[in-house]
Design an enzyme around this catalytic site. Structure first.
Site, mmCIF file in Angstrom:
data_model
loop_
_atom_site.group_PDB
_atom_site.id
_atom_site.type_symbol
_atom_site.label_atom_id
_atom_site.label_comp_id
_atom_site.label_asym_id
_atom_site.label_seq_id
_atom_site.Cartn_x
_atom_site.Cartn_y
_atom_site.Cartn_z
ATOM 1 N N ASP A 190 7.444 -6.637 1.573
ATOM 2 C CA ASP A 190 7.575 -7.984 1.009
ATOM 3 C C ASP A 190 8.920 -8.168 0.315
ATOM 4 O OD1 ASP A 190 5.134 -9.054 1.824
ATOM 5 O OD2 ASP A 190 4.077 -7.954 0.254
ATOM 6 N N LYS A 232 -4.904 -15.688 2.954
ATOM 7 C CA LYS A 232 -3.746 -15.530 3.866
ATOM 8 C C LYS A 232 -3.879 -16.461 5.068
ATOM 9 C CE LYS A 232 -2.298 -11.064 2.438
ATOM 10 N NZ LYS A 232 -2.578 -9.663 2.373
ATOM 11 N N LYS A 239 26.051 7.007 -0.898
ATOM 12 C CA LYS A 239 24.853 7.629 -1.473
ATOM 13 C C LYS A 239 24.926 7.574 -3.001
ATOM 14 C CE LYS A 239 22.335 11.916 -1.707
ATOM 15 N NZ LYS A 239 22.372 13.343 -1.489
ATOM 16 N N ASN A 255 6.434 2.020 3.824
ATOM 17 C CA ASN A 255 4.997 2.205 3.603
ATOM 18 C C ASN A 255 4.450 3.155 4.672
ATOM 19 O OD1 ASN A 255 4.107 0.589 5.996
ATOM 20 N ND2 ASN A 255 5.216 -0.999 4.878
ATOM 21 N N PHE A 297 -2.721 -9.731 10.233
ATOM 22 C CA PHE A 297 -3.580 -8.671 9.704
ATOM 23 C C PHE A 297 -3.552 -8.784 8.179
ATOM 24 C CE2 PHE A 297 -5.129 -5.371 12.650
ATOM 25 C CZ PHE A 297 -4.611 -5.838 13.837
ATOM 26 N N ASP A 343 8.873 -14.368 5.161
ATOM 27 C CA ASP A 343 7.534 -14.117 5.689
ATOM 28 C C ASP A 343 7.573 -14.423 7.189
ATOM 29 O OD1 ASP A 343 4.798 -14.354 6.522
ATOM 30 O OD2 ASP A 343 4.304 -14.341 4.382
ATOM 31 N N ILE A 344 7.521 -13.379 7.991
ATOM 32 C CA ILE A 344 7.728 -13.527 9.438
ATOM 33 C C ILE A 344 6.646 -14.396 10.058
ATOM 34 C CG2 ILE A 344 7.875 -12.262 11.623
ATOM 35 C CD1 ILE A 344 8.780 -9.808 9.877
HETATM 36 O O1 PMT Z 1 0.267 1.002 11.661
HETATM 37 P P1 PMT Z 1 -1.056 1.701 11.425
HETATM 38 O O2 PMT Z 1 -0.884 3.031 10.744
HETATM 39 O O3 PMT Z 1 -1.873 1.781 12.665
HETATM 40 O O4 PMT Z 1 -1.892 0.815 10.359
HETATM 41 C C1 PMT Z 1 -2.320 -0.455 10.727
HETATM 42 C C2 PMT Z 1 -2.149 -1.445 9.586
HETATM 43 C C3 PMT Z 1 -3.047 -1.055 8.413
HETATM 44 C C4 PMT Z 1 -0.689 -1.476 9.103
HETATM 45 C C5 PMT Z 1 -2.527 -2.841 10.168
HETATM 46 O O5 PMT Z 1 -3.870 -2.798 10.601
HETATM 47 C C6 PMT Z 1 -2.376 -3.935 9.125
HETATM 48 O O6 PMT Z 1 -3.282 -4.233 8.358
HETATM 49 N N1 PMT Z 1 -1.159 -4.589 9.111
HETATM 50 C C7 PMT Z 1 -0.791 -5.593 8.104
HETATM 51 C C8 PMT Z 1 -0.460 -4.875 6.846
HETATM 52 C C9 PMT Z 1 0.032 -5.757 5.734
HETATM 53 O O7 PMT Z 1 0.921 -5.336 5.110
HETATM 54 O O8 PMT Z 1 -0.510 -6.898 5.566
HETATM 55 P P2 PMT Z 1 0.032 -7.995 4.463
HETATM 56 O O9 PMT Z 1 -1.189 -8.350 3.726
HETATM 57 O O10 PMT Z 1 1.194 -7.536 3.690
HETATM 58 O O11 PMT Z 1 0.554 -9.158 5.381
HETATM 59 C C10 PMT Z 1 -0.307 -10.142 5.952
HETATM 60 C C11 PMT Z 1 0.237 -10.564 7.289
HETATM 61 O O12 PMT Z 1 1.533 -11.137 7.123
HETATM 62 C C12 PMT Z 1 0.412 -9.443 8.282
HETATM 63 O O13 PMT Z 1 0.089 -9.959 9.562
HETATM 64 C C13 PMT Z 1 1.903 -9.090 8.194
HETATM 65 O O14 PMT Z 1 2.409 -8.560 9.411
HETATM 66 C C14 PMT Z 1 2.497 -10.459 7.906
HETATM 67 N N2 PMT Z 1 3.726 -10.414 7.111
HETATM 68 C C15 PMT Z 1 3.745 -9.926 5.851
HETATM 69 C C16 PMT Z 1 4.908 -9.986 5.117
HETATM 70 C C17 PMT Z 1 6.067 -10.521 5.704
HETATM 71 N N3 PMT Z 1 7.213 -10.562 5.044
HETATM 72 N N4 PMT Z 1 6.026 -10.980 6.960
HETATM 73 C C18 PMT Z 1 4.891 -10.950 7.671
HETATM 74 O O15 PMT Z 1 4.867 -11.378 8.830
#
Ligand code: PMT
Length: 409
Positions: A281, A343, A291, A211, A329, A310-311
């Site tokens: 995800d 979330k 390849k 991403n 986030f 999910d970490i």
């Molecule tokens: O890196 P930059 O370019 O500065 O951009 C910042 C950002 C937009 C990436 C950052 O501000 C942000 O929003 N990060 C979370 C992005 C995200 O993908 O969120 P999510 O909705 O998929 O996940 C929610 C939360 O679960 C996040 O804290 C994520 O780190 C965590 N997560 C998600 C999936 C997973 N398998 N494990 C996780 O820990």
């Protein structure tokens, strides 16, 4: 830093907030500090040296070359005398000059010549604050002075020019609180683990799913926590960023690797966990060892995916760190707050920092961000500013929330 008997050089640079420095001088004295005031030429345009002389009870210095000083080198005497050089207000110009090692007036020369602690309370228009040049200058200062530097503020709100945003000088009482022993962020002994950047999920040796995360938000947080003395571990996906040498950086590529490292860190104990990484995800179930060739496939190709762990949800579920603050986030393009709330609940988080990534000015890969802090108690908007400035604000907010959580247990 205990203010009683502390020798403080109060540097006042040119900005409308200079009038607040008179009260700051008074409050520092009231807390037992000895205060010597150094004013730039710009500061003298806003407020008279006589005001500070009356409040500090000491002569005020405005010039680099001082005929009255021993050996004519007042700057060296002052630089040695000071336990702390506190610049408030620190204008954009002042920050730029000290960040670049200028020594063409008394204040900049003092900063260059001192081995004392340095604290700066920035004050400027919000656009000037958010300007990448100002942020680079601050970064330069953080890297140069490391543990010797404390950045206090700025605060957000209405500015003298009518704008609204980050850039106002912190109130004198908040500056005093920040530099004094009880609440100085430099005393922050937290262990903070932050995930940052994207993950890459391999399809074959040359292709992957990923991403647009640049890591800027996570790195800004790591620097901001590091600047206040926290023990910071940054688990980083592949990005083109560097970080201060005092930050423990662990490079990973995939979500599974990030998960392994995060769990390892959590097991050793932490105070704050922040998931700013944009973790994939899903990952391909089968990763081709060679390849993949177009000739082996028709017009369409199917890649079957499986869910990644999910970490943050797994970190938050660890009983060993139930006293810790877990901060996620949420990058959303619609129904931002609603998804953030879900979330918060689903992953058992203390705070979700929601950003609307449908706005190209903020979120992924931008230097700026605007976020809403979502907790069970409600929501709070932190307006558009640079990621560096937002990170500093978040350090304060998250430290408060950690203290609240620990007190309530
Ligand atoms: O890196 P930059 O370019 O500065 O951009 C910042 C950002 C937009 C990436 C950052 O501000 C942000 O929003 N990060 C979370 C992005 C995200 O993908 O969120 P999510 O909705 O998929 O996940 C929610 C939360 O679960 C996040 O804290 C994520 O780190 C965590 N997560 C998600 C999936 C997973 N398998 N494990 C996780 O820990």
């Amino acid at each position: 830093m205990a203010l009683q008997d502390c020798n403080i050089v109060l540097g006042v640079s040119g900005g409308i907030a200079a009038y607040k420095s008179a009260d700051l001088c008074r409050q520092l004295k009231k807390n037992g500090a000895k205060v010597r005031v150094v004013m730039t030429q710009g500061a003298c345009a806003f407020i008279q040296p006589l005001t500070f002389q009356a409040l500090s009870g000491e002569p005020v210095s405005t010039a680099l070359l001082d005929e009255d000083a021993e050996a004519g080198m007042g700057h060296i005497e002052l630089a040695k005398w000071a336990d702390l050089i506190l610049i408030a207000p620190a204008s954009a110009n002042c920050i730029a000059r000290i960040a670049n090692g200028f020594a063409d007036d008394l204040l900049t020369t003092l900063v260059l010549a001192t081995e004392a602690q340095i604290a700066i309370a920035p004050a400027m228009n919000q656009v000037m604050w958010a300007n990448p040049i100002t942020q680079k200058n601050l970064q330069n200062l953080i890297e140069s002075y490391e543990q010797r530097l404390q950045i206090v503020g700025p605060a957000s709100g209405e500015q003298a020019c009518g704008d609204v945003g980050f850039g106002r000088m912190m109130e004198p009482s908040d500056i005093v609180a920040a530099i004094s022993q009880e609440s100085t962020p430099r005393e922050c002994k937290y262990r903070v683990v932050i995930t940052a950047g994207p993950t890459r999920e391999a399809i074959d040796p040359v292709r992957y799913i990923s991403n647009h995360s640049s890591g800027k938000m996570g790195y800004a947080l790591a620097e901001a926590f590091h600047a206040v003395g926290a023990d910071v571990c940054l688990i980083s996906g592949p990005v083109n960023l560097s970080c201060s040498s005092g930050i423990e950086r662990i490079d990973v590529t995939s979500a599974e690797q990030m998960y392994e490292q995060a769990m390892r860190q959590a097991r050793t104990g932490l105070d704050v966990f922040i998931g700013s990484a944009a973790v994939a995800d899903y990952r391909p179930i089968d990763v081709s060892e060679q390849k993949m060739k177009k000739t082996d496939f028709g017009d369409n190709i199917q890649v079957e995916l499986t869910q990644n762990p999910d970490i943050i949800a797994n970190v938050s579920a660890m009983r060993e760190i139930s006293q810790s603050l877990i901060v996620g986030f949420a990058a959303e393009t619609n129904d931002v707050i609603q998804y953030a709330k879900s979330k918060l609940k689903r992953k058992s988080l203390d705070v979700v920092i929601a950003n609307d990534v449908s706005n190209q000015e903020i979120g992924f890969n931008s230097d700026n961000n605007e976020v809403t802090l979502v907790t069970v108690d409600g929501e709070e908007l932190l307006p558009l500013t640079s990621k560096a400035s937002l990170a500093q604000e978040l350090v304060t907010r998250l430290s408060e929330k950690l203290n609240q959580k620990r007190k309530s247990k």
